[in-house]
Design a protein around this motif. Structure first.
Motif, PDB file in Angstrom:
ATOM      1  N   GLY A 133       0.777  -1.230   0.000  1.00 23.11           N
ATOM      2  CA  GLY A 133       0.000   0.000   0.000  1.00 23.11           C
ATOM      3  C   GLY A 133       0.810   1.281   0.000  1.00 23.11           C
ATOM      4  N   GLU A 134       2.117   1.174  -0.122  1.00 23.49           N
ATOM      5  CA  GLU A 134       2.958   2.376  -0.095  1.00 23.49           C
ATOM      6  C   GLU A 134       3.574   2.643  -1.446  1.00 23.49           C
ATOM      7  OE1 GLU A 134       5.919   3.082   2.953  1.00 23.49           O
ATOM      8  OE2 GLU A 134       5.029   1.494   4.164  1.00 23.49           O
ATOM      9  N   ASP A 135       3.773   3.912  -1.732  1.00 22.84           N
ATOM     10  CA  ASP A 135       4.611   4.270  -2.867  1.00 22.84           C
ATOM     11  C   ASP A 135       6.050   3.886  -2.525  1.00 22.84           C
ATOM     12  OD1 ASP A 135       2.489   5.349  -4.303  1.00 22.84           O
ATOM     13  OD2 ASP A 135       2.825   7.378  -3.548  1.00 22.84           O
ATOM     14  N   VAL A 136       6.843   3.619  -3.552  1.00 19.40           N
ATOM     15  CA  VAL A 136       8.255   3.276  -3.364  1.00 19.40           C
ATOM     16  C   VAL A 136       9.070   4.554  -3.533  1.00 19.40           C
ATOM     17  CG1 VAL A 136      10.199   1.968  -4.294  1.00 19.40           C
ATOM     18  CG2 VAL A 136       7.928   0.906  -4.158  1.00 19.40           C
ATOM     19  N   VAL A 137       9.774   4.949  -2.482  1.00 24.82           N
ATOM     20  CA  VAL A 137      10.608   6.150  -2.517  1.00 24.82           C
ATOM     21  C   VAL A 137      12.061   5.706  -2.387  1.00 24.82           C
ATOM     22  CG1 VAL A 137      11.121   8.362  -1.424  1.00 24.82           C
ATOM     23  CG2 VAL A 137       8.753   7.523  -1.483  1.00 24.82           C
ATOM     24  N   ILE A 138      12.869   6.119  -3.366  1.00 20.43           N
ATOM     25  CA  ILE A 138      14.278   5.720  -3.427  1.00 20.43           C
ATOM     26  C   ILE A 138      15.140   6.968  -3.499  1.00 20.43           C
ATOM     27  CG2 ILE A 138      16.048   4.546  -4.803  1.00 20.43           C
ATOM     28  CD1 ILE A 138      13.743   2.746  -5.901  1.00 20.43           C
ATOM     29  N   VAL A 139      16.134   7.056  -2.615  1.00 21.03           N
ATOM     30  CA  VAL A 139      17.162   8.096  -2.722  1.00 21.03           C
ATOM     31  C   VAL A 139      18.445   7.364  -3.070  1.00 21.03           C
ATOM     32  CG1 VAL A 139      18.449   9.927  -1.585  1.00 21.03           C
ATOM     33  CG2 VAL A 139      16.015   9.609  -1.057  1.00 21.03           C
ATOM     34  N   ALA A 140      18.944   7.613  -4.277  1.00 16.07           N
ATOM     35  CA  ALA A 140      20.108   6.876  -4.761  1.00 16.07           C
ATOM     36  C   ALA A 140      21.046   7.829  -5.496  1.00 16.07           C
ATOM     37  CB  ALA A 140      19.658   5.704  -5.626  1.00 16.07           C
ATOM     38  N   HIS A 141      21.590   7.380  -6.596  1.00 17.53           N
ATOM     39  CA  HIS A 141      22.644   8.088  -7.318  1.00 17.53           C
ATOM     40  C   HIS A 141      22.190   8.359  -8.748  1.00 17.53           C
ATOM     41  CE1 HIS A 141      25.208   6.967  -3.945  1.00 17.53           C
ATOM     42  NE2 HIS A 141      24.569   5.813  -3.998  1.00 17.53           N
ATOM     43  N   GLY A 142      22.846   9.327  -9.383  1.00 18.51           N
ATOM     44  CA  GLY A 142      22.485   9.669 -10.752  1.00 18.51           C
ATOM     45  C   GLY A 142      22.539   8.469 -11.679  1.00 18.51           C
ATOM     46  N   GLY A 143      23.615   7.695 -11.595  1.00 20.17           N
ATOM     47  CA  GLY A 143      23.748   6.515 -12.442  1.00 20.17           C
ATOM     48  C   GLY A 143      22.683   5.477 -12.158  1.00 20.17           C
ATOM     49  N   THR A 144      22.321   5.321 -10.892  1.00 19.85           N
ATOM     50  CA  THR A 144      21.284   4.364 -10.507  1.00 19.85           C
ATOM     51  C   THR A 144      19.965   4.715 -11.180  1.00 19.85           C
ATOM     52  OG1 THR A 144      22.376   4.103  -8.358  1.00 19.85           O
ATOM     53  CG2 THR A 144      20.106   3.314  -8.537  1.00 19.85           C
ATOM     54  N   LEU A 145      19.573   5.981 -11.084  1.00 18.21           N
ATOM     55  CA  LEU A 145      18.333   6.415 -11.719  1.00 18.21           C
ATOM     56  C   LEU A 145      18.382   6.170 -13.221  1.00 18.21           C
ATOM     57  CD1 LEU A 145      18.144   7.888  -8.924  1.00 18.21           C
ATOM     58  CD2 LEU A 145      17.062   9.768 -10.140  1.00 18.21           C
ATOM     59  N   MET A 146      19.508   6.527 -13.854  1.00 20.80           N
ATOM     60  CA  MET A 146      19.613   6.378 -15.309  1.00 20.80           C
ATOM     61  C   MET A 146      19.537   4.907 -15.729  1.00 20.80           C
ATOM     62  SD  MET A 146      22.279   9.410 -16.439  1.00 20.80           S
ATOM     63  CE  MET A 146      23.642   8.937 -15.392  1.00 20.80           C
ATOM     64  N   ALA A 147      20.187   4.025 -14.973  1.00 17.09           N
ATOM     65  CA  ALA A 147      20.184   2.596 -15.324  1.00 17.09           C
ATOM     66  C   ALA A 147      18.781   2.006 -15.200  1.00 17.09           C
ATOM     67  CB  ALA A 147      21.166   1.830 -14.432  1.00 17.09           C
ATOM     68  N   VAL A 148      18.111   2.267 -14.086  1.00 20.18           N
ATOM     69  CA  VAL A 148      16.767   1.717 -13.870  1.00 20.18           C
ATOM     70  C   VAL A 148      15.792   2.258 -14.903  1.00 20.18           C
ATOM     71  CG1 VAL A 148      14.789   1.727 -12.283  1.00 20.18           C
ATOM     72  CG2 VAL A 148      17.086   1.232 -11.415  1.00 20.18           C
ATOM     73  N   LEU A 149      15.840   3.556 -15.142  1.00 17.84           N
ATOM     74  CA  LEU A 149      14.850   4.148 -16.036  1.00 17.84           C
ATOM     75  C   LEU A 149      15.141   3.869 -17.503  1.00 17.84           C
ATOM     76  CD1 LEU A 149      14.128   7.390 -14.028  1.00 17.84           C
ATOM     77  CD2 LEU A 149      12.784   5.282 -14.133  1.00 17.84           C
ATOM     78  N   GLU A 150      16.403   3.683 -17.865  1.00 16.19           N
ATOM     79  CA  GLU A 150      16.690   3.250 -19.237  1.00 16.19           C
ATOM     80  C   GLU A 150      16.079   1.871 -19.475  1.00 16.19           C
ATOM     81  OE1 GLU A 150      20.481   2.820 -22.229  1.00 16.19           O
ATOM     82  OE2 GLU A 150      20.676   1.916 -20.238  1.00 16.19           O
ATOM     83  N   ALA A 151      16.152   0.997 -18.480  1.00 22.32           N
ATOM     84  CA  ALA A 151      15.636  -0.366 -18.618  1.00 22.32           C
ATOM     85  C   ALA A 151      14.114  -0.433 -18.558  1.00 22.32           C
ATOM     86  CB  ALA A 151      16.238  -1.261 -17.529  1.00 22.32           C
ATOM     87  N   PHE A 152      13.510   0.316 -17.637  1.00 20.57           N
ATOM     88  CA  PHE A 152      12.093   0.117 -17.353  1.00 20.57           C
ATOM     89  C   PHE A 152      11.208   1.342 -17.623  1.00 20.57           C
ATOM     90  CE2 PHE A 152      14.430  -2.519 -14.120  1.00 20.57           C
ATOM     91  CZ  PHE A 152      14.222  -3.735 -14.741  1.00 20.57           C
ATOM     92  N   GLY A 153      11.805   2.513 -17.797  1.00 14.48           N
ATOM     93  CA  GLY A 153      11.031   3.740 -17.970  1.00 14.48           C
ATOM     94  C   GLY A 153      10.369   3.831 -19.338  1.00 14.48           C
ATOM     95  N   ARG A 154       9.156   4.373 -19.357  1.00  9.08           N
ATOM     96  CA  ARG A 154       8.427   4.624 -20.601  1.00  9.08           C
ATOM     97  C   ARG A 154       7.796   6.011 -20.517  1.00  9.08           C
ATOM     98  NH1 ARG A 154      11.093   0.902 -21.032  1.00  9.08           N
ATOM     99  NH2 ARG A 154      10.686  -1.139 -21.890  1.00  9.08           N
ATOM    100  N   PRO A 155       7.832   6.796 -21.599  1.00 10.92           N
ATOM    101  CA  PRO A 155       8.388   6.416 -22.884  1.00 10.92           C
ATOM    102  C   PRO A 155       9.889   6.163 -22.787  1.00 10.92           C
ATOM    103  CG  PRO A 155       7.772   8.744 -22.884  1.00 10.92           C
ATOM    104  CD  PRO A 155       7.291   8.167 -21.599  1.00 10.92           C
ATOM    105  N   ALA A 156      10.363   5.272 -23.636  1.00 12.37           N
ATOM    106  CA  ALA A 156      11.762   4.855 -23.606  1.00 12.37           C
ATOM    107  C   ALA A 156      12.678   6.042 -23.902  1.00 12.37           C
ATOM    108  CB  ALA A 156      11.995   3.748 -24.622  1.00 12.37           C
ATOM    109  N   ARG A 157      13.764   6.119 -23.147  1.00 14.65           N
ATOM    110  CA  ARG A 157      14.801   7.124 -23.369  1.00 14.65           C
ATOM    111  C   ARG A 157      16.149   6.441 -23.218  1.00 14.65           C
ATOM    112  NH1 ARG A 157      13.360  12.040 -19.175  1.00 14.65           N
ATOM    113  NH2 ARG A 157      11.142  12.247 -19.627  1.00 14.65           N
TER     114      ARG A 157
END
Length: 195
Positions: A133-157
């Motif tokens: 029931g909770e949103d997932v909140v992540i505080v990480a690193h620039g590369g971490t965000l880019m890697a996850v969102l390149e793989a799973f983010g849409r629209p694709a970037r």
């Protein structure tokens, strides 16, 4: 459910454009000053073992329990850690890495593919069992965000198109995660105060 991914606040090294990867560099005083507590009040926030993510989470979400996810740590830049491009200019190993599009392994460190595989595996594990029931909140690193969102983010970037400044990040809709491993872009988030 939403996934809110935030890049840690500014450090001395990030302001000097140094590769800080796995080096445990704390937030700078300026970095602390630039962050403002969030209106969002999660019960849990996922962080990496590195102090800059934990300090950022403490400022943004002071009441949240921090859960450390080691696999979300930044890329290991090997012999480039602690240096910036000016100091590495003329280093043949650095030149070769840059000429590879920063895809090859850093000497003594990771390649982009190894890094992305590690981070995305840790993210998938995290998403298999977040608090109900909770949103997932992540505080990480620039590369971490880019890697996850390149793989799973849409629209694709592309990888570098998911760059976020320190203290900023992305809010993603995870409604299609279970059936398709998709995070749909909603908007940017910015937890910086007056700049």
């Amino acid at each position: 459910m939403q996934v809110i991914m935030i890049r840690h606040g500014e450090t001395i090294w990030s302001s000097e454009r140094r590769y800080q990867g796995i080096s445990d560099v704390p937030l700078s005083e300026e970095g602390r000053r630039k962050l403002k507590p969030a209106d969002l009040k999660p019960r849990h926030v996922f962080v990496t073992p590195l102090v800059r993510t934990r300090e950022t989470a403490e400022i943004l979400f002071p009441e949240a329990e921090q859960i450390i996810v080691s696999g979300l740590s930044e890329m290991n830049f090997g012999i480039f850690e602690g240096k910036n491009y000016r100091e590495l200019n003329g280093n043949p190993a650095y030149r070769a890495w840059v000429d590879s599009g920063c895809l090859a392994a850093c000497p003594g460190g990771e390649s982009k593919a190894e890094f992305s595989r590690r981070v995305c595996g840790a993210f998938e594990e995290l998403m298999a069992g977040p608090p109900a029931g909770e949103d997932v909140v992540i505080v990480a690193h620039g590369g971490t965000l880019m890697a996850v969102l390149e793989a799973f983010g849409r629209p694709a970037r592309e990888y570098f198109d998911w760059h976020a400044d320190c203290g900023c990040g992305f809010r993603m809709d995870a409604g299609e995660w279970t059936c398709g491993r998709v995070l749909r872009y909603l908007d940017m988030v910015d937890f910086r105060g007056e700049l």
